[in-house]
Motif scaffolding. Structure first.
Motif, PDB file in Angstrom:
ATOM      1  N   GLY A  73       0.809  -1.215   0.000  1.00  0.00           N
ATOM      2  CA  GLY A  73       0.000   0.000   0.000  1.00  0.00           C
ATOM      3  C   GLY A  73       0.839   1.260   0.000  1.00  0.00           C
ATOM      4  O   GLY A  73       0.515   2.237  -0.695  1.00  0.00           O
ATOM      5  N   ALA A  77       0.985   4.052  -2.887  1.00  0.00           N
ATOM      6  CA  ALA A  77       0.503   5.365  -2.481  1.00  0.00           C
ATOM      7  C   ALA A  77       1.525   6.457  -2.765  1.00  0.00           C
ATOM      8  O   ALA A  77       1.170   7.545  -3.252  1.00  0.00           O
ATOM      9  CB  ALA A  77       0.165   5.354  -0.988  1.00  0.00           C
ATOM     10  N   GLY A  81       0.707   9.277  -5.285  1.00  0.00           N
ATOM     11  CA  GLY A  81       0.714  10.597  -4.662  1.00  0.00           C
ATOM     12  C   GLY A  81       1.715  11.526  -5.315  1.00  0.00           C
ATOM     13  O   GLY A  81       1.442  12.717  -5.504  1.00  0.00           O
ATOM     14  N   TYR A 102     -12.224   6.535  -0.670  1.00  0.00           N
ATOM     15  CA  TYR A 102     -11.725   6.676   0.703  1.00  0.00           C
ATOM     16  C   TYR A 102     -12.864   6.914   1.691  1.00  0.00           C
ATOM     17  O   TYR A 102     -12.790   6.496   2.851  1.00  0.00           O
ATOM     18  CB  TYR A 102     -10.737   7.840   0.762  1.00  0.00           C
ATOM     19  CG  TYR A 102     -10.252   8.151   2.160  1.00  0.00           C
ATOM     20  CD1 TYR A 102      -9.476   7.234   2.863  1.00  0.00           C
ATOM     21  CD2 TYR A 102     -10.558   9.365   2.766  1.00  0.00           C
ATOM     22  CE1 TYR A 102      -9.023   7.509   4.144  1.00  0.00           C
ATOM     23  CE2 TYR A 102     -10.112   9.650   4.040  1.00  0.00           C
ATOM     24  CZ  TYR A 102      -9.346   8.724   4.726  1.00  0.00           C
ATOM     25  OH  TYR A 102      -8.906   9.004   5.998  1.00  0.00           O
ATOM     26  N   THR A 132      -3.668   1.390   4.222  1.00  0.00           N
ATOM     27  CA  THR A 132      -2.387   2.094   4.126  1.00  0.00           C
ATOM     28  C   THR A 132      -2.354   3.029   2.929  1.00  0.00           C
ATOM     29  O   THR A 132      -1.840   4.158   3.015  1.00  0.00           O
ATOM     30  CB  THR A 132      -1.239   1.081   4.020  1.00  0.00           C
ATOM     31  OG1 THR A 132      -1.199   0.282   5.199  1.00  0.00           O
ATOM     32  CG2 THR A 132       0.098   1.790   3.848  1.00  0.00           C
ATOM     33  N   PHE A 133      -2.892   2.571   1.803  1.00  0.00           N
ATOM     34  CA  PHE A 133      -2.803   3.361   0.574  1.00  0.00           C
ATOM     35  C   PHE A 133      -3.354   4.766   0.758  1.00  0.00           C
ATOM     36  O   PHE A 133      -2.701   5.753   0.401  1.00  0.00           O
ATOM     37  CB  PHE A 133      -3.554   2.655  -0.564  1.00  0.00           C
ATOM     38  CG  PHE A 133      -3.671   3.510  -1.794  1.00  0.00           C
ATOM     39  CD1 PHE A 133      -2.618   3.623  -2.679  1.00  0.00           C
ATOM     40  CD2 PHE A 133      -4.831   4.250  -2.053  1.00  0.00           C
ATOM     41  CE1 PHE A 133      -2.715   4.431  -3.809  1.00  0.00           C
ATOM     42  CE2 PHE A 133      -4.935   5.056  -3.169  1.00  0.00           C
ATOM     43  CZ  PHE A 133      -3.865   5.145  -4.053  1.00  0.00           C
ATOM     44  N   PHE A 134      -4.556   4.869   1.306  1.00  0.00           N
ATOM     45  CA  PHE A 134      -5.196   6.181   1.389  1.00  0.00           C
ATOM     46  C   PHE A 134      -4.479   7.103   2.367  1.00  0.00           C
ATOM     47  O   PHE A 134      -4.306   8.301   2.098  1.00  0.00           O
ATOM     48  CB  PHE A 134      -6.661   6.017   1.781  1.00  0.00           C
ATOM     49  CG  PHE A 134      -7.494   5.401   0.701  1.00  0.00           C
ATOM     50  CD1 PHE A 134      -7.905   6.145  -0.383  1.00  0.00           C
ATOM     51  CD2 PHE A 134      -7.843   4.058   0.750  1.00  0.00           C
ATOM     52  CE1 PHE A 134      -8.656   5.582  -1.403  1.00  0.00           C
ATOM     53  CE2 PHE A 134      -8.594   3.477  -0.249  1.00  0.00           C
ATOM     54  CZ  PHE A 134      -9.002   4.240  -1.338  1.00  0.00           C
ATOM     55  N   PHE A 137      -1.226   8.014   0.679  1.00  0.00           N
ATOM     56  CA  PHE A 137      -1.458   8.790  -0.541  1.00  0.00           C
ATOM     57  C   PHE A 137      -1.673  10.259  -0.225  1.00  0.00           C
ATOM     58  O   PHE A 137      -1.047  11.129  -0.831  1.00  0.00           O
ATOM     59  CB  PHE A 137      -2.670   8.244  -1.294  1.00  0.00           C
ATOM     60  CG  PHE A 137      -3.194   9.208  -2.331  1.00  0.00           C
ATOM     61  CD1 PHE A 137      -2.528   9.385  -3.526  1.00  0.00           C
ATOM     62  CD2 PHE A 137      -4.328   9.978  -2.085  1.00  0.00           C
ATOM     63  CE1 PHE A 137      -2.988  10.297  -4.480  1.00  0.00           C
ATOM     64  CE2 PHE A 137      -4.788  10.883  -3.020  1.00  0.00           C
ATOM     65  CZ  PHE A 137      -4.122  11.041  -4.230  1.00  0.00           C
ATOM     66  N   TYR A 138      -2.577  10.540   0.711  1.00  0.00           N
ATOM     67  CA  TYR A 138      -2.892  11.937   0.994  1.00  0.00           C
ATOM     68  C   TYR A 138      -1.694  12.681   1.584  1.00  0.00           C
ATOM     69  O   TYR A 138      -1.469  13.857   1.263  1.00  0.00           O
ATOM     70  CB  TYR A 138      -4.096  12.035   1.924  1.00  0.00           C
ATOM     71  CG  TYR A 138      -5.405  11.800   1.207  1.00  0.00           C
ATOM     72  CD1 TYR A 138      -5.867  12.722   0.281  1.00  0.00           C
ATOM     73  CD2 TYR A 138      -6.149  10.653   1.422  1.00  0.00           C
ATOM     74  CE1 TYR A 138      -7.049  12.518  -0.404  1.00  0.00           C
ATOM     75  CE2 TYR A 138      -7.342  10.435   0.737  1.00  0.00           C
ATOM     76  CZ  TYR A 138      -7.779  11.374  -0.173  1.00  0.00           C
ATOM     77  OH  TYR A 138      -8.939  11.160  -0.868  1.00  0.00           O
ATOM     78  N   SER A 185      -0.204   5.380   9.389  1.00  0.00           N
ATOM     79  CA  SER A 185      -0.619   4.219   8.597  1.00  0.00           C
ATOM     80  C   SER A 185      -0.084   2.892   9.108  1.00  0.00           C
ATOM     81  O   SER A 185      -0.748   1.856   8.920  1.00  0.00           O
ATOM     82  CB  SER A 185      -0.188   4.410   7.134  1.00  0.00           C
ATOM     83  OG  SER A 185       1.212   4.543   7.036  1.00  0.00           O
TER      84      SER A 185
END
Length: 258
Positions: A73, A77, A81, A102, A132-134, A137-138, A185
């Motif tokens: 993730g 991300a 990102g 999300y 984890t990705f979200f 990512f942000y 995360s």
């Protein structure tokens, strides 16, 4: 360890001893021990798992799935990102879709993941990677967008390539944001695995929690929760140490002590 750190550690130990002693005294007297068990019974159950190998097997299952899910993730991300953070036009088109996904309750998606990936390790890894990705990512996305455009222009004027801009300006500048994403995360990846284990698995610490709770075994439930608590605290401290070391350059750059 400094004298002040030693005093704080002793104070924390004292608080823990007082809480456990109060729990032991009140269990069966103030509160029915059927619901809260006793610290001594919990410790006995935990020791039985440790010597019998159950604890090691369950812990490895949970941690390995969390590590794999986090790694997958986080890598995806950071890549997504960085691309969207570097391309405002592309971000305007794609970012709303990511935000929409999300906003969905993560637990509600587990049944869908079961349909797609089955139960066991694949489900646990996917659950951890999804969460984890979200989060990563942000933090990466806003970290890249926060980079001073003048620094990017300066590198380009000096003949820097896209690789130079990425490795010498954008990623180092966004490291504070990425480090904050790690802090959030990593524990959440562990939570994702435990939730998946509780809902559809026959292994891992989450399974131990669910199985013992379904058997109305308070001692076993608390023993599994205590293990998760210790692991979560240890992971949080390790991530904090790693991010502090990664950001030493920032303190030095500001004239602070490394």
């Amino acid at each position: 360890m400094s004298r002040r750190s030693g005093i704080i550690a002793l104070q924390r130990l004292g608080v823990l001893v007082v809480l456990l002693a109060a729990w032991q005294l009140m269990s069966g007297r103030v509160v029915d021990d059927f619901f809260v068990s006793r610290p001594t019974d919990i410790a006995s159950t935990w020791w039985g798992w440790l010597t019998g190998g159950e604890l090691a097997t369950a812990t490895w299952s949970t941690l390995s799935a969390a590590a794999l899910g986090f790694a997958a993730g986080a890598v995806l991300a950071v890549a997504v990102g960085y691309v969207l953070g570097s391309s405002p036009r592309l971000a305007v088109v794609v970012e709303p879709f990511i935000t929409a996904v999300y906003s969905l309750p993560k637990v509600a998606l587990v049944p869908l993941f079961i349909m797609w990936f089955g139960i066991g390790k694949p489900l646990q890894v996917i659950s951890a990677a999804f969460i984890t990705f979200f989060l990563m990512f942000y933090n990466t996305f806003f970290g890249i967008r926060d980079v001073d455009a003048a620094l990017v222009d300066a590198i380009r004027v000096m003949g820097g390539t896209r690789r130079d801009v990425a490795l010498r300006v954008r990623l180092p500048s966004a490291l504070v944001w990425v480090s904050a994403g790690l802090k959030i995360s990593v524990p959440q990846a562990l939570i994702g695995v435990v939730v998946a284990e509780m809902l559809a698995s026959d292994q891992g610490l989450g399974y131990l929690v669910q199985h013992n709770a379904s058997q109305f075994n308070a001692a076993g439930t608390f023993a599994a929760l205590a293990t998760l608590l210790v692991i979560g605290l240890a992971v949080d401290r390790l991530v904090g140490l790693a991010t502090r070391r990664a950001l030493l350059w920032k303190n030095i750059d500001k004239g602070g002590a490394p």
